[in-house]
Scaffold this motif. Structure first.
Motif, PDB file in Angstrom:
ATOM      1  N   VAL A 103       0.869  -1.188   0.000  1.00 21.99           N
ATOM      2  CA  VAL A 103       0.000   0.000   0.000  1.00 21.99           C
ATOM      3  C   VAL A 103       0.906   1.237   0.000  1.00 21.99           C
ATOM      4  N   SER A 104       0.307   2.415   0.092  1.00 23.89           N
ATOM      5  CA  SER A 104       1.152   3.611   0.000  1.00 23.89           C
ATOM      6  C   SER A 104       2.018   3.768   1.257  1.00 23.89           C
ATOM      7  N   ARG A 105       3.010   4.619   1.129  1.00 19.24           N
ATOM      8  CA  ARG A 105       3.930   4.865   2.251  1.00 19.24           C
ATOM      9  C   ARG A 105       3.172   5.363   3.481  1.00 19.24           C
ATOM     10  N   ARG A 106       3.681   5.057   4.661  1.00 19.64           N
ATOM     11  CA  ARG A 106       3.114   5.595   5.904  1.00 19.64           C
ATOM     12  C   ARG A 106       3.756   6.952   6.154  1.00 19.64           C
ATOM     13  N   GLU A 107       2.919   7.930   6.457  1.00 15.67           N
ATOM     14  CA  GLU A 107       3.442   9.287   6.655  1.00 15.67           C
ATOM     15  C   GLU A 107       4.504   9.310   7.760  1.00 15.67           C
ATOM     16  N   GLY A 108       5.565  10.009   7.507  1.00 16.60           N
ATOM     17  CA  GLY A 108       6.593  10.167   8.542  1.00 16.60           C
ATOM     18  C   GLY A 108       7.670   9.097   8.502  1.00 16.60           C
TER      19      GLY A 108
END
Ligand code: NAD
Ligand code: WQD
Length: 338
Positions: free
Chosen positions: A293-298
């Protein structure tokens, strides 16, 4: 093996604290555990007894309760404090920052005040590699600039600053800030380990729960990082090695007054998310289905430790590799409804 020293362990029924209690007892220390059980259970004390044959004294209480702390220091002869108690979920810290500052910063000040009043000056603090923020170079040396990217990280940075000021104004203090990289695994007996409440925030407990069938799919947060296979790279360190590092840090503090140390505890080697999944599948013999899935923020792309200082000052080196981390995490996952 008794050395007649008593250590107060805050957060001692938690994941890392409980392993430190075992290592302290096995190194001959008397241990008093103080925990409010906000993220652990008192049955951990029974497991510590099964492992070590010793029941550490358990005090149910909150580190923010100054009167309780004073009475604990008055009624016991305490030589040092290992301070693990605190809140640790990065995401949650952005939702309830005040609770994080209260537990992690105010709570630590309360302990330091009680220690000062009681004349206790040896303090081992659970810091984190999160204080380095986005790496400017790898491996991360202790001199790397520090910056927080979330309230949780800020609490660690603030406490490090408080401890630096304290050490600078009174050279009786003996302080070690231990900057953990990614603690994983469980005790080799399978009796203590990590029990995340609800959805695990961290990779390895999630992987273990997928392997055991408790959850259907692991979500891999991004495969477009500038790393060998595109997934995030971290320095995973076995919790038993980490716990042993605390005992070495305490011994160092006992030998060296007037020192304020900040030391990385990691292995010095990074593994990607896909490498960790593969290692876990091999050890467990179970598939770990995943979906990118997309990157995790931070999140940072890669992060691993320079471990030279830990080796030279603390005479500590992580001994357990990724295979053992997975084996022990898997034993814990299978043994317990945790
Ligand atoms: P944990 O949640 O398993 O253990 C923390 C313990 O502290 C729990 O038993 C909880 O009940 C107790 N506690 C929390 N607030 C308290 C309070 N106000 N008074 C008394 N007890 C309280 O967490 P852990 O993974 O064992 O982490 C221990 C320490 O290490 C924390 O300070 C954490 O920030 C730090 N750390 C953890 C990691 C990690 O990935 N696990 C990495 C770097 C640093
Ligand atoms: C590891 C890798 C994720 C979960 C955190 C804190 C840090 C410290 C240790 C306390 C990353 C990927 C993760 C998932 C995934 N804690 N991942 N799917 O983020 O390095 O560090 O714990 O001090 O402060 O930030 O550890 O285990 O969450 O992630 O793909 O479901 O696994 O993107 O690359 P992290 P983590």
């Amino acid at each position: 093996m008794q050395n007649n020293k008593t250590v107060l362990v805050t957060g001692g029924t938690g994941y890392i604290g409980s392993h430190a209690v075992v290592e302290l007892i096995e190194s001959g220390y008397r241990v008093i555990v103080l925990d409010n059980l906000s993220n652990s259970r008192d049955t951990v004390i029974d497991s510590i007894f099964t492992i070590t044959g010793v029941v550490p004294e358990f005090i149910l209480g909150d580190i923010r309760n100054g009167a309780l702390l004073d009475s604990v220091f008055k009624s016991h002869s305490i030589d040092a404090v290992m301070h693990f108690a605190g809140l640790k979920a990065v995401g949650e810290s952005t939702e309830i920052p005040l609770a994080y500052y209260d537990n992690n910063v105010n709570g630590t000040i309360q302990i330091l005040n009680a220690m000062k009043a009681a004349g206790v000056r040896s303090f081992i603090f659970s810091s984190s590699a999160t204080v380095y923020g986005h790496p400017e170079w790898l491996p991360l040396t202790e001199s790397h600039p520090r910056r927080a990217t979330n309230p949780y990280g800020n609490t660690k940075l603030m406490v490090e600053g408080i401890l630096e000021d304290l050490a600078a104004c009174d050279n009786e203090w003996r302080i070690a800030c231990l900057r953990y990289f990614n603690p994983v695994g469980a005790h080799g007996t399978g009796l203590i380990g990590e029990s995340p409440a609800g959805l695990p925030n961290n990779l390895m407990p999630y992987v273990a729960q997928v392997a055991s069938g408790r959850r259907p799919t692991l979500y891999v947060f991004g495969n477009d990082y500038d790393t060998a296979d595109g997934t995030g790279v971290r320095d995973y360190v076995h919790v038993v090695d980490l716990a042993k590092g605390h005992v070495n840090a305490l011994a160092y503090c006992e030998r060296n007054a007037g020192r304020m140390l900040a030391v990385n505890l990691g292995t010095g080697v990074g593994y990607s998310v896909l490498e960790m999944i593969q290692a876990f599948e091999q050890v467990s013999g179970k598939p770990v289905p995943y979906k990118v899935v997309s990157r995790r923020e931070g999140d940072v792309a890669a992060c691993w430790a320079d471990v030279a200082l830990a080796e030279s000052l603390l005479k500590w080196k992580a001994e357990r590799g990724v295979r053992q981390m997975c084996e022990d995490a898997w034993r814990w996952e299978r043994n317990f409804e945790n």
